[in-house]
Design a protein around this motif. Structure first.
Motif, mmCIF file in Angstrom:
data_model
loop_
_atom_site.group_PDB
_atom_site.id
_atom_site.type_symbol
_atom_site.label_atom_id
_atom_site.label_comp_id
_atom_site.label_asym_id
_atom_site.label_seq_id
_atom_site.Cartn_x
_atom_site.Cartn_y
_atom_site.Cartn_z
ATOM 1 N N GLU A 98 0.827 -1.208 0.000
ATOM 2 C CA GLU A 98 0.000 0.000 0.000
ATOM 3 C C GLU A 98 0.861 1.258 0.000
ATOM 4 O O GLU A 98 0.585 2.214 -0.729
ATOM 5 N N THR A 146 -5.468 10.259 -6.778
ATOM 6 C CA THR A 146 -5.778 9.764 -5.428
ATOM 7 C C THR A 146 -7.102 9.022 -5.422
ATOM 8 O O THR A 146 -7.219 7.935 -4.836
ATOM 9 N N GLN A 202 -7.848 4.982 -4.643
ATOM 10 C CA GLN A 202 -8.818 4.548 -3.640
ATOM 11 C C GLN A 202 -9.841 3.587 -4.228
ATOM 12 O O GLN A 202 -10.213 2.599 -3.591
ATOM 13 N N LYS A 227 -4.869 7.472 5.961
ATOM 14 C CA LYS A 227 -5.636 6.660 6.895
ATOM 15 C C LYS A 227 -5.134 6.851 8.323
ATOM 16 O O LYS A 227 -3.981 7.206 8.552
#
Length: 536
Positions: free
Chosen positions: A164, A187, A191, A386
């Protein structure tokens, strides 16, 4: 920027800037460069900021404007092949030579006083270490913020592929220099496609929809897991710290993907006798430049003033300052790590974590790791946005996660330094990863991750093998009434690419096979207790 950030120092100078200057790279390629400078007369030191992420937002306000307002010439430059600069971008091959070429250009500028510093985060830290491999005589100070020096170590943590984080970094390096709209679109695309990119096989092809196509440096990193491979020749510039005499400030976060490299840099600088300082806050890679920016900027400015202006007034008296998690207080220390010995907690067959080793005859504990349903990642050191810390109870409810927990602590326990698990492991196939995590369990049973690490087992290791899982470093206080917990599992997906279980290379594996992992006694977690009298 100034209106949105409390805690920044007041502006000292009105400024101007000269955009789009052309600086010749080592091969003659044009490097586009913006020059920010105070409007007042007099000599001002120069700060070199070389970036592959463009020269617009947020780099222009955070580095160009704010630092020029404090009395510096700021040279903000796009690395080769990015942000309109000519040539082709390479993840490491050109930075040392292009940095030296830029310094040669600076020597020709009438406003250059001969006093130079460097500053910047992440890859902007890497280019500083590349320049420091052969530092120019004008270089008087460096500030490396959440920076790396070893690309292989970033991509292959513990022998696994940092999936990731690799995708997030590749997305940033390939799109951010094209401007904010392009970066935002990329981005959102990552996702949308991350789950499928991490699930499909082979990985070297599955990730491409998430990034809009193949990324050559990502393919190369994925295909060469061995640090000794010729692919990585010249990539690791950490040896610059071994003989460095340029005063260097290091800034990291307890949940930053580059924390281990930051602490390695500090250790090497200290061994070399270099003037250095270390600040580590409660930050992730992103939050260090967001919520943490007032502390990060203030620390950086104090270091630059001390070594480029001979102004020691704002320099803190101790070499190290860390934020102690669980308490939220900052602590000044003479050095890092302050604790060189650790206390052992042993796993027990009933899920306890105690100071007493169980009998050697105790049965091992085992679980089945299935790469078709991999143990998910929850929190931890991620380059994206996150949350770094999370309630781990959903993770700990899975059958492929073992937990070992102390009784409620009668007194607070503070740990300062590196955490490690020493585990006796066996498997039925020889192909497995081991993920270990330290958690703080409060009286309501909420389990919050503190630090963690992963280790890829080698098929030729003895069975059972005694392996050490380095779980990074931390500064953390477990309050009285809380419990200390150790998690053991077979991975953390998609933060780390899953072990296919077949022995095939991670990049090209097309088959998945489950593995049974057994944990034998004695297995321990070693914590660096702040009270040395309590350490064994």
């Amino acid at each position: 920027m100034r209106r949105s950030m409390r805690g920044l120092p007041p502006k000292l100078h009105d400024i101007a800037y000269d955009p789009g200057l052309v600086v010749p790279a080592a091969d003659g390629s044009p490097l586009l460069t913006d020059h920010y400078f105070p409007l007042d007369g007099g000599d001002f030191p120069t700060l070199l900021v070389r970036s592959p992420y463009g020269r617009g937002f947020p780099w222009a306000p955070m580095y160009g404007v704010l630092l020029a307002e404090q009395g510096f010439h700021v040279v903000l430059q796009s690395c080769r092949g990015t942000g309109g600069s000519g040539g082709d971008f390479h993840l490491w091959r050109n930075e040392a030579a292009d940095g030296r070429a830029t310094v040669a250009w600076l020597r020709q500028q009438p406003w250059f006083s001969g006093v130079l510093g460097t500053i910047g985060p992440s890859y902007l830290g890497y280019v500083q270490w590349a320049l420091a491999m052969d530092p120019p005589p004008e270089l008087r100070a460096m500030v490396v913020q959440i920076g790396m020096h070893d690309p292989h170590g970033f991509f292959h943590a513990g022998g696994t592929f940092s999936l990731e984080n690799a995708l997030v970094v590749a997305m940033g390096l390939t799109t951010q220099h094209q401007g904010v709209p392009s970066f935002l679109r990329a981005t959102l695309r990552l996702q949308r496609h991350l789950r499928r990119a991490a699930a499909d096989l082979p990985l070297v092809e599955a990730y491409r929809p998430a990034l809009g196509g193949p990324v050559p440096f990502l393919d190369g990193a994925m295909a060469h897991p061995d640090a000794g491979d010729i692919h990585w020749d010249g990539a690791d510039v950490g040896s610059a710290a071994d003989g460095l005499i340029v005063p260097t400030a290091l800034i990291g976060g307890w949940h930053d993907v580059n924390l281990d490299q930051t602490l390695q840099q500090y250790e090497r600088l200290r061994r070399a006798g270099c003037d250095t300082a270390l600040l580590v806050g409660p930050w992730s890679h992103q939050s260090a430049l967001q919520q943490g920016w007032p502390e990060v900027f203030t620390e950086s400015l104090a270091w630059l003033r001390a070594h480029l202006y001979d102004d020691l007034s704002a320099l803190r008296p101790t070499r190290v300052r860390v934020q102690v998690g669980g308490r939220g207080a900052w602590q000044d220390l003479p050095d890092w790590p302050p604790v060189l010995r650790g206390r052992r907690w042993y796993i027990d067959t009933d899920g306890a974590l105690t100071h007493r080793a169980p009998e050697d005859t105790s049965e091992p504990l085992s679980f089945r790791y299935d790469p078709a349903d991999p143990t998910p990642s929850l929190g931890g050191a991620l380059a994206g946005g996150k949350a770094a810390q999370a309630d781990n109870r959903p993770l700990e409810a899975r059958k492929d996660v073992l937990t070992f927990t102390t009784a409620p602590l009668p007194d607070p326990v503070t740990i300062l330094g590196p955490v490690r698990a020493i585990l006796r492991i066996s498997t039925d196939t020889g192909h497995a990863d081991v993920f270990a995590r330290l958690c703080d369990v409060d009286p309501r049973n909420r389990s919050t991750n503190v630090c963690d690490g992963i280790r890829r087992l080698q098929p030729d290791e003895e069975d059972p093998a005694t392996v050490t899982v380095a779980m990074s470093s931390t500064a953390y206080r477990f309050p009285a009434g809380h419990r200390i917990r150790l998690q053991i599992s077979g991975g953390a997906h998609p933060r780390f690419a899953r072990n296919a279980g077949t022995g095939e290379p991670t990049a090209t594996a097309t088959r998945l096979a489950p593995v049974r992992i057994s944990l034998h006694h004695p297995s321990v977690i070693v914590l660096p207790i702040a009270d040395e009298a309590a350490a064994d």
